[in-house]
Design a protein around this motif. Structure first.
Motif, PDB file in Angstrom:
ATOM      1  N   LEU A  47      53.928-102.663 135.477  1.00 54.17           N
ATOM      2  CA  LEU A  47      53.149-101.572 134.888  1.00 54.17           C
ATOM      3  C   LEU A  47      54.001-100.308 134.776  1.00 54.17           C
ATOM      4  O   LEU A  47      54.004 -99.646 133.744  1.00 54.17           O
ATOM      5  CB  LEU A  47      51.906-101.301 135.734  1.00 54.17           C
ATOM      6  N   PHE A  48      54.731 -99.981 135.850  1.00 50.69           N
ATOM      7  CA  PHE A  48      55.507 -98.738 135.848  1.00 50.69           C
ATOM      8  C   PHE A  48      56.861 -98.862 135.152  1.00 50.69           C
ATOM      9  O   PHE A  48      57.423 -97.861 134.715  1.00 50.69           O
ATOM     10  CB  PHE A  48      55.705 -98.247 137.287  1.00 50.69           C
ATOM     11  N   GLN A  52      56.173 -99.304 127.056  1.00 53.83           N
ATOM     12  CA  GLN A  52      55.547 -99.746 125.804  1.00 53.83           C
ATOM     13  C   GLN A  52      54.489-100.815 126.057  1.00 53.83           C
ATOM     14  O   GLN A  52      53.443-100.835 125.407  1.00 53.83           O
ATOM     15  CB  GLN A  52      56.603-100.239 124.817  1.00 53.83           C
ATOM     16  N   GLU A  53      54.750-101.703 126.986  1.00 52.82           N
ATOM     17  CA  GLU A  53      53.782-102.751 127.321  1.00 52.82           C
ATOM     18  C   GLU A  53      52.522-102.136 127.945  1.00 52.82           C
ATOM     19  O   GLU A  53      51.392-102.515 127.613  1.00 52.82           O
ATOM     20  CB  GLU A  53      54.427-103.736 128.291  1.00 52.82           C
ATOM     21  N   GLY A  62      41.281 -98.878 122.546  1.00 51.64           N
ATOM     22  CA  GLY A  62      41.022 -97.901 121.491  1.00 51.64           C
ATOM     23  C   GLY A  62      41.417 -96.467 121.775  1.00 51.64           C
ATOM     24  O   GLY A  62      40.930 -95.552 121.111  1.00 51.64           O
ATOM     25  N   PHE A  63      42.322 -96.231 122.723  1.00 59.52           N
ATOM     26  CA  PHE A  63      42.710 -94.856 123.029  1.00 59.52           C
ATOM     27  C   PHE A  63      43.764 -94.286 122.085  1.00 59.52           C
ATOM     28  O   PHE A  63      44.033 -93.096 122.092  1.00 59.52           O
ATOM     29  CB  PHE A  63      43.188 -94.740 124.480  1.00 59.52           C
ATOM     30  N   ALA A  64      44.387 -95.129 121.285  1.00 58.68           N
ATOM     31  CA  ALA A  64      45.350 -94.694 120.263  1.00 58.68           C
ATOM     32  C   ALA A  64      46.468 -93.821 120.822  1.00 58.68           C
ATOM     33  O   ALA A  64      46.828 -92.800 120.227  1.00 58.68           O
ATOM     34  CB  ALA A  64      44.633 -93.974 119.112  1.00 58.68           C
ATOM     35  N   LEU A  65      47.033 -94.218 121.975  1.00 61.15           N
ATOM     36  CA  LEU A  65      48.171 -93.475 122.510  1.00 61.15           C
ATOM     37  C   LEU A  65      49.352 -93.617 121.569  1.00 61.15           C
ATOM     38  O   LEU A  65      49.604 -94.696 121.035  1.00 61.15           O
ATOM     39  CB  LEU A  65      48.569 -94.006 123.895  1.00 61.15           C
ATOM     40  N   GLY A  66      50.080 -92.526 121.382  1.00 64.84           N
ATOM     41  CA  GLY A  66      51.290 -92.559 120.580  1.00 64.84           C
ATOM     42  C   GLY A  66      52.460 -93.060 121.407  1.00 64.84           C
ATOM     43  O   GLY A  66      52.284 -93.554 122.526  1.00 64.84           O
ATOM     44  N   GLY A  67      53.657 -92.917 120.881  1.00 63.07           N
ATOM     45  CA  GLY A  67      54.859 -93.357 121.580  1.00 63.07           C
ATOM     46  C   GLY A  67      55.114 -92.546 122.838  1.00 63.07           C
ATOM     47  O   GLY A  67      54.618 -91.435 123.000  1.00 63.07           O
ATOM     48  N   TYR A  68      55.888 -93.134 123.725  1.00 64.69           N
ATOM     49  CA  TYR A  68      56.286 -92.489 124.979  1.00 64.69           C
ATOM     50  C   TYR A  68      57.443 -91.569 124.634  1.00 64.69           C
ATOM     51  O   TYR A  68      58.597 -91.987 124.569  1.00 64.69           O
ATOM     52  CB  TYR A  68      56.687 -93.592 125.966  1.00 64.69           C
TER      53      TYR A  68
END
Length: 197
Positions: A47-48, A52-53, A62-68
């Motif tokens: 997880l940490f 991207q995963e 459905g939170f639509a997070l953008g890129g890191y």
């Protein structure tokens, strides 16, 4: 004339260096290298260590997070708040997610923040948050602790590393909140090669 000769020498030298050196890896090659580096990890370690995963697992809800992406002195991904209860309320309860860390290769915190702008329907919103958090962890093959899910559903604080549930009281300008945060610790550092799950 000396300037022209010097400039020509500079171009020739640069061309030789480029032709002799290895080209910079493409974005796809960088992503493949990152995937290989976390292939042996599981559970909290994964997880940490796989931003991207992790973001992909969050976005399935459905939170639509953008890129890191780089921001200030670290990296962050944010998205759109999701309505969690009673769309007919004047100000429906919503949840947002923030993924943050100090480097592009790893995450330090994942925070789900439930804003209780509709206290009448707070119980339903907390139930949906518990379900969303449980499903997120399940996508990463992590079994959600019953204590964690119960604390979210009941709106009670919990400190059970790497998870915390914080109950933030309302103020004159902000609504009450339930924050569920997963924090990387030395035991879940990408440098730790042991797998956990």
């Amino acid at each position: 004339m000396k300037f022209v000769v010097a400039l020509t020498s500079l171009f020739v030298g640069t061309a030789l260096l480029v032709s002799c050196g290895k080209p910079a890896p493409t974005v796809r090659e960088q992503e493949a290298a990152q995937a290989r580096s976390v292939a042996s990890l599981s559970g909290w370690d994964r997880l940490f260590a796989a931003p991207q995963e992790t973001i992909g697992a969050i976005n399935q809800a459905g939170f639509a997070l953008g890129g890191y992406a780089a921001k200030d002195e670290g990296f962050i991904a944010t998205g759109q708040p999701r309505m969690f209860s009673n769309s007919n309320a004047k100000a429906p309860n919503t949840t947002s997610v923030v993924v943050a860390g100090k480097s592009a290769e790893s995450i330090d915190t994942v925070t789900y923040a439930l804003s209780l702008t509709d206290p009448v329907d707070a119980t339903t919103a907390r139930m949906r948050l518990a379900q969303t958090v449980g499903e997120f962890l399940g996508r990463l093959k992590i079994k959600a602790s019953p204590d964690l899910l119960r604390a979210i559903r009941l709106g009670q604080p919990l400190d059970a590393a790497p998870a915390t549930v914080a109950i933030v009281p309302a103020t004159n300008t902000t609504p009450a909140r339930v924050d569920v945060t997963f924090t990387r610790s030395p035991a879940t550092s990408p440098a730790n090669n042991k797998t956990q799950g």
